[in-house]
Design a protein around this motif. Structure first.
Motif, PDB file in Angstrom:
ATOM      1  N   HIS A 125       0.834  -1.208   0.000  1.00  0.00           N
ATOM      2  CA  HIS A 125       0.000   0.000   0.000  1.00  0.00           C
ATOM      3  C   HIS A 125       0.866   1.254   0.000  1.00  0.00           C
ATOM      4  O   HIS A 125       0.667   2.184  -0.794  1.00  0.00           O
ATOM      5  CB  HIS A 125      -0.865   0.067   1.274  1.00  0.00           C
ATOM      6  N   LEU A 126       1.822   1.267   0.921  1.00  0.00           N
ATOM      7  CA  LEU A 126       2.622   2.467   1.132  1.00  0.00           C
ATOM      8  C   LEU A 126       3.549   2.743  -0.043  1.00  0.00           C
ATOM      9  O   LEU A 126       3.750   3.903  -0.432  1.00  0.00           O
ATOM     10  CB  LEU A 126       3.427   2.330   2.420  1.00  0.00           C
ATOM     11  N   ARG A 127       4.088   1.684  -0.638  1.00  0.00           N
ATOM     12  CA  ARG A 127       5.022   1.894  -1.739  1.00  0.00           C
ATOM     13  C   ARG A 127       4.312   2.456  -2.964  1.00  0.00           C
ATOM     14  O   ARG A 127       4.814   3.391  -3.612  1.00  0.00           O
ATOM     15  CB  ARG A 127       5.735   0.579  -2.098  1.00  0.00           C
ATOM     16  N   VAL A 128       3.145   1.912  -3.317  1.00  0.00           N
ATOM     17  CA  VAL A 128       2.463   2.445  -4.504  1.00  0.00           C
ATOM     18  C   VAL A 128       1.973   3.865  -4.248  1.00  0.00           C
ATOM     19  O   VAL A 128       1.997   4.709  -5.160  1.00  0.00           O
ATOM     20  CB  VAL A 128       1.310   1.532  -4.977  1.00  0.00           C
ATOM     21  N   ALA A 129       1.540   4.152  -3.028  1.00  0.00           N
ATOM     22  CA  ALA A 129       1.112   5.517  -2.713  1.00  0.00           C
ATOM     23  C   ALA A 129       2.295   6.479  -2.794  1.00  0.00           C
ATOM     24  O   ALA A 129       2.170   7.601  -3.309  1.00  0.00           O
ATOM     25  CB  ALA A 129       0.475   5.555  -1.328  1.00  0.00           C
ATOM     26  N   TRP A 130       3.445   6.040  -2.282  1.00  0.00           N
ATOM     27  CA  TRP A 130       4.642   6.886  -2.318  1.00  0.00           C
ATOM     28  C   TRP A 130       5.078   7.164  -3.755  1.00  0.00           C
ATOM     29  O   TRP A 130       5.369   8.311  -4.119  1.00  0.00           O
ATOM     30  CB  TRP A 130       5.761   6.197  -1.542  1.00  0.00           C
ATOM     31  N   GLU A 131       5.113   6.143  -4.568  1.00  0.00           N
ATOM     32  CA  GLU A 131       5.542   6.339  -5.950  1.00  0.00           C
ATOM     33  C   GLU A 131       4.530   7.174  -6.734  1.00  0.00           C
ATOM     34  O   GLU A 131       4.920   7.987  -7.579  1.00  0.00           O
ATOM     35  CB  GLU A 131       5.768   4.994  -6.635  1.00  0.00           C
ATOM     36  N   ALA A 132       3.240   6.992  -6.458  1.00  0.00           N
ATOM     37  CA  ALA A 132       2.237   7.835  -7.111  1.00  0.00           C
ATOM     38  C   ALA A 132       2.450   9.293  -6.729  1.00  0.00           C
ATOM     39  O   ALA A 132       2.336  10.196  -7.580  1.00  0.00           O
ATOM     40  CB  ALA A 132       0.839   7.375  -6.733  1.00  0.00           C
ATOM     41  N   ALA A 133       2.756   9.548  -5.459  1.00  0.00           N
ATOM     42  CA  ALA A 133       3.021  10.915  -5.022  1.00  0.00           C
ATOM     43  C   ALA A 133       4.211  11.509  -5.775  1.00  0.00           C
ATOM     44  O   ALA A 133       4.186  12.674  -6.187  1.00  0.00           O
ATOM     45  CB  ALA A 133       3.270  10.946  -3.515  1.00  0.00           C
ATOM     46  N   GLU A 134       5.252  10.705  -5.947  1.00  0.00           N
ATOM     47  CA  GLU A 134       6.433  11.176  -6.666  1.00  0.00           C
ATOM     48  C   GLU A 134       6.132  11.421  -8.146  1.00  0.00           C
ATOM     49  O   GLU A 134       6.462  12.475  -8.700  1.00  0.00           O
ATOM     50  CB  GLU A 134       7.550  10.140  -6.564  1.00  0.00           C
ATOM     51  N   LEU A 135       5.518  10.432  -8.795  1.00  0.00           N
ATOM     52  CA  LEU A 135       5.325  10.499 -10.242  1.00  0.00           C
ATOM     53  C   LEU A 135       4.301  11.553 -10.648  1.00  0.00           C
ATOM     54  O   LEU A 135       4.407  12.141 -11.730  1.00  0.00           O
ATOM     55  CB  LEU A 135       4.912   9.122 -10.770  1.00  0.00           C
ATOM     56  N   LEU A 136       3.304  11.774  -9.795  1.00  0.00           N
ATOM     57  CA  LEU A 136       2.282  12.779 -10.097  1.00  0.00           C
ATOM     58  C   LEU A 136       2.610  14.135  -9.473  1.00  0.00           C
ATOM     59  O   LEU A 136       1.909  15.110  -9.736  1.00  0.00           O
ATOM     60  CB  LEU A 136       0.919  12.321  -9.581  1.00  0.00           C
ATOM     61  N   ASP A 137       3.653  14.176  -8.645  1.00  0.00           N
ATOM     62  CA  ASP A 137       3.951  15.347  -7.816  1.00  0.00           C
ATOM     63  C   ASP A 137       2.672  15.784  -7.105  1.00  0.00           C
ATOM     64  O   ASP A 137       2.223  16.932  -7.201  1.00  0.00           O
ATOM     65  CB  ASP A 137       4.507  16.498  -8.658  1.00  0.00           C
ATOM     66  N   ALA A 138       2.099  14.847  -6.380  1.00  0.00           N
ATOM     67  CA  ALA A 138       0.786  15.054  -5.777  1.00  0.00           C
ATOM     68  C   ALA A 138       0.839  14.899  -4.267  1.00  0.00           C
ATOM     69  O   ALA A 138       1.696  14.204  -3.715  1.00  0.00           O
ATOM     70  CB  ALA A 138      -0.211  14.039  -6.340  1.00  0.00           C
ATOM     71  N   GLU A 139      -0.090  15.558  -3.610  1.00  0.00           N
ATOM     72  CA  GLU A 139      -0.407  15.231  -2.233  1.00  0.00           C
ATOM     73  C   GLU A 139      -1.234  13.955  -2.271  1.00  0.00           C
ATOM     74  O   GLU A 139      -2.208  13.876  -3.025  1.00  0.00           O
ATOM     75  CB  GLU A 139      -1.221  16.354  -1.591  1.00  0.00           C
ATOM     76  N   VAL A 140      -0.860  12.946  -1.500  1.00  0.00           N
ATOM     77  CA  VAL A 140      -1.601  11.678  -1.496  1.00  0.00           C
ATOM     78  C   VAL A 140      -2.159  11.421  -0.096  1.00  0.00           C
ATOM     79  O   VAL A 140      -1.427  11.502   0.896  1.00  0.00           O
ATOM     80  CB  VAL A 140      -0.716  10.494  -1.932  1.00  0.00           C
ATOM     81  N   ARG A 141      -3.437  11.115  -0.051  1.00  0.00           N
ATOM     82  CA  ARG A 141      -4.089  10.774   1.206  1.00  0.00           C
ATOM     83  C   ARG A 141      -4.563   9.322   1.152  1.00  0.00           C
ATOM     84  O   ARG A 141      -5.078   8.870   0.119  1.00  0.00           O
ATOM     85  CB  ARG A 141      -5.296  11.678   1.455  1.00  0.00           C
ATOM     86  N   LEU A 142      -4.411   8.622   2.271  1.00  0.00           N
ATOM     87  CA  LEU A 142      -4.927   7.262   2.418  1.00  0.00           C
ATOM     88  C   LEU A 142      -6.231   7.340   3.207  1.00  0.00           C
ATOM     89  O   LEU A 142      -6.266   7.917   4.302  1.00  0.00           O
ATOM     90  CB  LEU A 142      -3.913   6.373   3.133  1.00  0.00           C
ATOM     91  N   LEU A 143      -7.290   6.780   2.622  1.00  0.00           N
ATOM     92  CA  LEU A 143      -8.625   6.866   3.205  1.00  0.00           C
ATOM     93  C   LEU A 143      -9.136   5.473   3.566  1.00  0.00           C
ATOM     94  O   LEU A 143      -9.578   4.720   2.692  1.00  0.00           O
ATOM     95  CB  LEU A 143      -9.615   7.510   2.220  1.00  0.00           C
ATOM     96  N   PRO A 144      -9.084   5.109   4.846  1.00  0.00           N
ATOM     97  CA  PRO A 144      -9.663   3.820   5.238  1.00  0.00           C
ATOM     98  C   PRO A 144     -11.180   3.835   5.116  1.00  0.00           C
ATOM     99  O   PRO A 144     -11.839   4.796   5.520  1.00  0.00           O
ATOM    100  CB  PRO A 144      -9.218   3.664   6.699  1.00  0.00           C
ATOM    101  N   ALA A 145     -11.733   2.778   4.535  1.00  0.00           N
ATOM    102  CA  ALA A 145     -13.174   2.669   4.331  1.00  0.00           C
ATOM    103  C   ALA A 145     -13.857   2.218   5.617  1.00  0.00           C
ATOM    104  O   ALA A 145     -13.336   1.384   6.357  1.00  0.00           O
ATOM    105  CB  ALA A 145     -13.476   1.687   3.213  1.00  0.00           C
ATOM    106  N   SER A 146     -15.032   2.749   5.850  1.00  0.00           N
ATOM    107  CA  SER A 146     -15.827   2.318   7.003  1.00  0.00           C
ATOM    108  C   SER A 146     -16.590   1.046   6.678  1.00  0.00           C
ATOM    109  O   SER A 146     -16.424   0.019   7.331  1.00  0.00           O
ATOM    110  CB  SER A 146     -16.803   3.428   7.407  1.00  0.00           C
ATOM    111  N   VAL A 147     -17.429   1.119   5.632  1.00  0.00           N
ATOM    112  CA  VAL A 147     -18.231  -0.034   5.200  1.00  0.00           C
ATOM    113  C   VAL A 147     -17.919  -0.261   3.724  1.00  0.00           C
ATOM    114  O   VAL A 147     -18.570   0.315   2.849  1.00  0.00           O
ATOM    115  CB  VAL A 147     -19.738   0.219   5.401  1.00  0.00           C
ATOM    116  N   PRO A 148     -16.900  -1.056   3.413  1.00  0.00           N
ATOM    117  CA  PRO A 148     -16.532  -1.267   2.008  1.00  0.00           C
ATOM    118  C   PRO A 148     -17.634  -2.013   1.267  1.00  0.00           C
ATOM    119  O   PRO A 148     -18.042  -3.099   1.679  1.00  0.00           O
ATOM    120  CB  PRO A 148     -15.251  -2.092   2.085  1.00  0.00           C
ATOM    121  N   PRO A 149     -18.158  -1.448   0.170  1.00  0.00           N
ATOM    122  CA  PRO A 149     -19.300  -2.076  -0.500  1.00  0.00           C
ATOM    123  C   PRO A 149     -18.947  -3.264  -1.382  1.00  0.00           C
ATOM    124  O   PRO A 149     -19.831  -4.016  -1.771  1.00  0.00           O
ATOM    125  CB  PRO A 149     -19.882  -0.932  -1.332  1.00  0.00           C
TER     126      PRO A 149
END
Length: 214
Positions: A18-42
């Motif tokens: 999870h953390l590695r793909v989020a980190w690389e997405a942040a780098e490649l997109l030059d983006a702020e990345v937020r991780l959002l845990p789901a309450s009730v995943p549908p």
């Protein structure tokens, strides 16, 4: 304008893939990345750990860096954690011009047409597709028709519009899952190098998965 990207999931438990793909997405997109845990995943089984336990896991995993952030809004909202509701809420907060990117694994993307109000997702955000090892499923006809004209080849293209594009993000695919980690813990084994050291260092954080196996 710097994009905001979000990665949702149960994070049951959060792990290094999870953390590695989020980190690389942040780098490649030059983006702020937020991780959002789901309450009730549908679209999947309900989490083993409670919301508070999963927040504690994520808080520990994200400590010591400032590229990835925790966003608990889906835990604070009653009912199913529909992505469209989250995107609409975020869009109202960040305004109409800032690029917003929904990060999804290739397997989840292939099933996008089953999501609640899925066509409206593109009105609110771009979709960034993350590779999943071994995933080769073809898109269904409706999703292919919808996404073919939306595909772009560069991250820079996501900055030219606030929403509406599909971009495949070339991140490092790591072939393990939360279910594998839960299975290891159920067997009394240690998931070292699969979860962050800060998570492993606190036995209480992974206790729900050991208890669930008893």
């Amino acid at each position: 304008m710097r994009p905001l990207a979000i990665l949702g999931g149960t994070f049951d438990p959060v792990h290094n893939a999870h953390l590695r793909v989020a980190w690389e997405a942040a780098e490649l997109l030059d983006a702020e990345v937020r991780l959002l845990p789901a309450s009730v995943p549908p679209h999947r089984a309900q989490p083993v750990a409670t919301p508070a336990q999963r927040v504690a896991l994520l808080a520990a995993a994200l400590a010591g860096q400032d590229r990835l952030r925790l966003d608990t809004r889906e835990l604070d909202r009653a009912g199913p954690s529909w992505s469209i509701d989250t995107l609409i809420e975020l869009r109202a907060e960040i305004g109409p011009q800032r690029p917003l990117v929904l990060l999804v694994g290739a397997d989840a993307f292939a099933g996008l047409a089953s999501w609640h109000r899925w066509r409206e997702l593109f009105d609110q955000a771009h979709v960034g597709v993350l590779p999943r090892p071994g995933h080769t499923a073809a898109l269904d006809a409706a999703l292919e028709r919808e996404t073919r004209p939306r595909r772009v080849d560069t991250a820079a293209a996501l900055r030219e519009a606030p929403a509406g594009c599909v971009f495949e993000i070339d991140v490092t695919p790591l072939d393990f899952s939360a279910s594998r980690i839960r299975a290891l813990l159920a067997e009394g084994r240690e998931p070292r190098y699969l979860v962050p050291d800060r998570v492993l260092a606190d036995p209480a954080l992974l206790a729900p998965y050991r208890t669930a196996a008893d």
